[in-house]
Design a protein around this motif. Sequence first.
Motif, mmCIF file in Angstrom:
data_model
loop_
_atom_site.group_PDB
_atom_site.id
_atom_site.type_symbol
_atom_site.label_atom_id
_atom_site.label_comp_id
_atom_site.label_asym_id
_atom_site.label_seq_id
_atom_site.Cartn_x
_atom_site.Cartn_y
_atom_site.Cartn_z
ATOM 1 N N MET A 104 0.829 -1.204 0.000
ATOM 2 C CA MET A 104 0.000 0.000 0.000
ATOM 3 C C MET A 104 0.859 1.247 0.000
ATOM 4 O O MET A 104 1.751 1.383 0.841
ATOM 5 C CB MET A 104 -0.898 -0.008 1.222
ATOM 6 C CG MET A 104 -1.761 -1.265 1.280
ATOM 7 S SD MET A 104 -2.828 -1.232 2.695
ATOM 8 C CE MET A 104 -1.645 -1.061 3.986
ATOM 9 N N CYS A 105 0.554 2.155 -0.924
ATOM 10 C CA CYS A 105 1.322 3.394 -1.013
ATOM 11 C C CYS A 105 0.769 4.416 -0.021
ATOM 12 O O CYS A 105 -0.425 4.713 -0.020
ATOM 13 C CB CYS A 105 1.280 3.946 -2.432
ATOM 14 S SG CYS A 105 2.216 5.472 -2.585
ATOM 15 N N ASP A 106 1.656 4.941 0.838
ATOM 16 C CA ASP A 106 1.249 5.937 1.843
ATOM 17 C C ASP A 106 0.873 7.265 1.207
ATOM 18 O O ASP A 106 0.174 8.077 1.798
ATOM 19 C CB ASP A 106 2.415 6.209 2.807
ATOM 20 C CG ASP A 106 2.670 5.021 3.709
ATOM 21 O OD1 ASP A 106 1.711 4.273 3.973
ATOM 22 O OD2 ASP A 106 3.827 4.840 4.143
ATOM 23 N N ARG A 107 1.406 7.492 0.006
ATOM 24 C CA ARG A 107 1.258 8.808 -0.589
ATOM 25 C C ARG A 107 0.000 8.911 -1.454
ATOM 26 O O ARG A 107 -0.795 9.816 -1.286
ATOM 27 C CB ARG A 107 2.502 9.089 -1.425
ATOM 28 C CG ARG A 107 2.625 10.486 -1.891
ATOM 29 C CD ARG A 107 4.088 10.823 -2.072
ATOM 30 N NE ARG A 107 4.264 11.903 -2.995
ATOM 31 C CZ ARG A 107 5.344 12.668 -3.020
ATOM 32 N NH1 ARG A 107 6.329 12.440 -2.194
ATOM 33 N NH2 ARG A 107 5.440 13.637 -3.898
ATOM 34 N N CYS A 108 -0.193 7.951 -2.380
ATOM 35 C CA CYS A 108 -1.343 8.051 -3.290
ATOM 36 C C CYS A 108 -2.419 7.030 -2.968
ATOM 37 O O CYS A 108 -3.507 7.078 -3.527
ATOM 38 C CB CYS A 108 -0.892 7.913 -4.748
ATOM 39 S SG CYS A 108 -0.409 6.234 -5.197
ATOM 40 N N GLY A 109 -2.135 6.083 -2.081
ATOM 41 C CA GLY A 109 -3.148 5.115 -1.688
ATOM 42 C C GLY A 109 -3.248 3.908 -2.605
ATOM 43 O O GLY A 109 -4.038 3.004 -2.354
ATOM 44 N N LEU A 144 6.008 3.352 -0.461
ATOM 45 C CA LEU A 144 5.747 4.191 -1.621
ATOM 46 C C LEU A 144 5.687 3.327 -2.866
ATOM 47 O O LEU A 144 6.521 2.438 -3.054
ATOM 48 C CB LEU A 144 6.854 5.247 -1.797
ATOM 49 C CG LEU A 144 6.950 6.350 -0.748
ATOM 50 C CD1 LEU A 144 8.121 7.271 -1.062
ATOM 51 C CD2 LEU A 144 5.657 7.157 -0.695
ATOM 52 N N CYS A 145 4.708 3.589 -3.724
ATOM 53 C CA CYS A 145 4.648 2.895 -5.009
ATOM 54 C C CYS A 145 5.768 3.440 -5.898
ATOM 55 O O CYS A 145 6.394 4.458 -5.573
ATOM 56 C CB CYS A 145 3.286 3.072 -5.670
ATOM 57 S SG CYS A 145 2.991 4.727 -6.322
ATOM 58 N N ALA A 146 6.020 2.774 -7.015
ATOM 59 C CA ALA A 146 7.141 3.149 -7.886
ATOM 60 C C ALA A 146 7.031 4.612 -8.318
ATOM 61 O O ALA A 146 8.007 5.366 -8.295
ATOM 62 C CB ALA A 146 7.186 2.233 -9.103
ATOM 63 N N GLU A 147 5.795 4.993 -8.682
ATOM 64 C CA GLU A 147 5.586 6.348 -9.183
ATOM 65 C C GLU A 147 5.863 7.396 -8.096
ATOM 66 O O GLU A 147 6.536 8.399 -8.330
ATOM 67 C CB GLU A 147 4.155 6.476 -9.669
ATOM 68 C CG GLU A 147 3.980 7.474 -10.792
ATOM 69 C CD GLU A 147 2.564 7.397 -11.330
ATOM 70 O OE1 GLU A 147 1.872 8.410 -11.239
ATOM 71 O OE2 GLU A 147 2.165 6.316 -11.799
ATOM 72 N N CYS A 148 5.343 7.140 -6.891
ATOM 73 C CA CYS A 148 5.521 8.094 -5.798
ATOM 74 C C CYS A 148 6.963 8.104 -5.312
ATOM 75 O O CYS A 148 7.469 9.156 -4.907
ATOM 76 C CB CYS A 148 4.572 7.771 -4.657
ATOM 77 S SG CYS A 148 2.862 8.115 -5.067
ATOM 78 N N ALA A 149 7.631 6.948 -5.344
ATOM 79 C CA ALA A 149 9.034 6.902 -4.937
ATOM 80 C C ALA A 149 9.856 7.767 -5.877
ATOM 81 O O ALA A 149 10.745 8.513 -5.455
ATOM 82 C CB ALA A 149 9.541 5.461 -4.946
HETATM 83 ZN ZN ZN Z 1 1.867 6.050 -4.766
#
Ligand code: ZN
Length: 164
Positions: A104-109, A144-149
């Motif tokens: 689960m991405c903390d930033r975008c969900g 973080l997902c790849a995009e948010c990282a």
């Molecule tokens: Zn994300």
Amino acid sequence: MTTLPADRHAARLAHAEAHARAQGLALTPLRHQVYAAIVASERPIGAYELLDALAPERGRMPPTTVYRALDFLVAHGFVHRIESKNAFVACCEVGVPHRSQFLMCDRCGATVEIPGAELADQLSHSAPAHGFEVHRQVIELSGLCAECARAAKDGAGPGEPPTS
Ligand SMILES: [Zn+2]
Ligand SMILES: [Zn+2]
């Protein structure tokens, strides 16, 4: 080749409908609408968000109505409950018995389901050695997902171009 999200959603709905028919499960109009709203959501969606999402079609419903539909969908493997968020995601392989872990991405969900019993089995087998009786097992990893990282490294928000 790219698939439009609407096509992906339609394919998942069709698959779930076929599964329900084959198993003799009653995917009532309400259960179908709740499921469709979860499929359409790009991130885990909570019961109250679902109530809002369904309001245009069904008007204001009591939360218990949605909870009952969610209980059915979870019990029959159409959706998974994300415990840490008290929210729901559509299962990636309806009709195939499995256990899953969730990223689960903390930033975008954004939430990714990783089916696989190995880790779950390892944990449930080692628990008795600690005198522990497992009643419910949920494995959720946050980060973080790849995009948010990538965006975090670039110092930009999700989807925004790097500022430097
Ligand atoms: Zn994300
Ligand atoms: Zn699943």
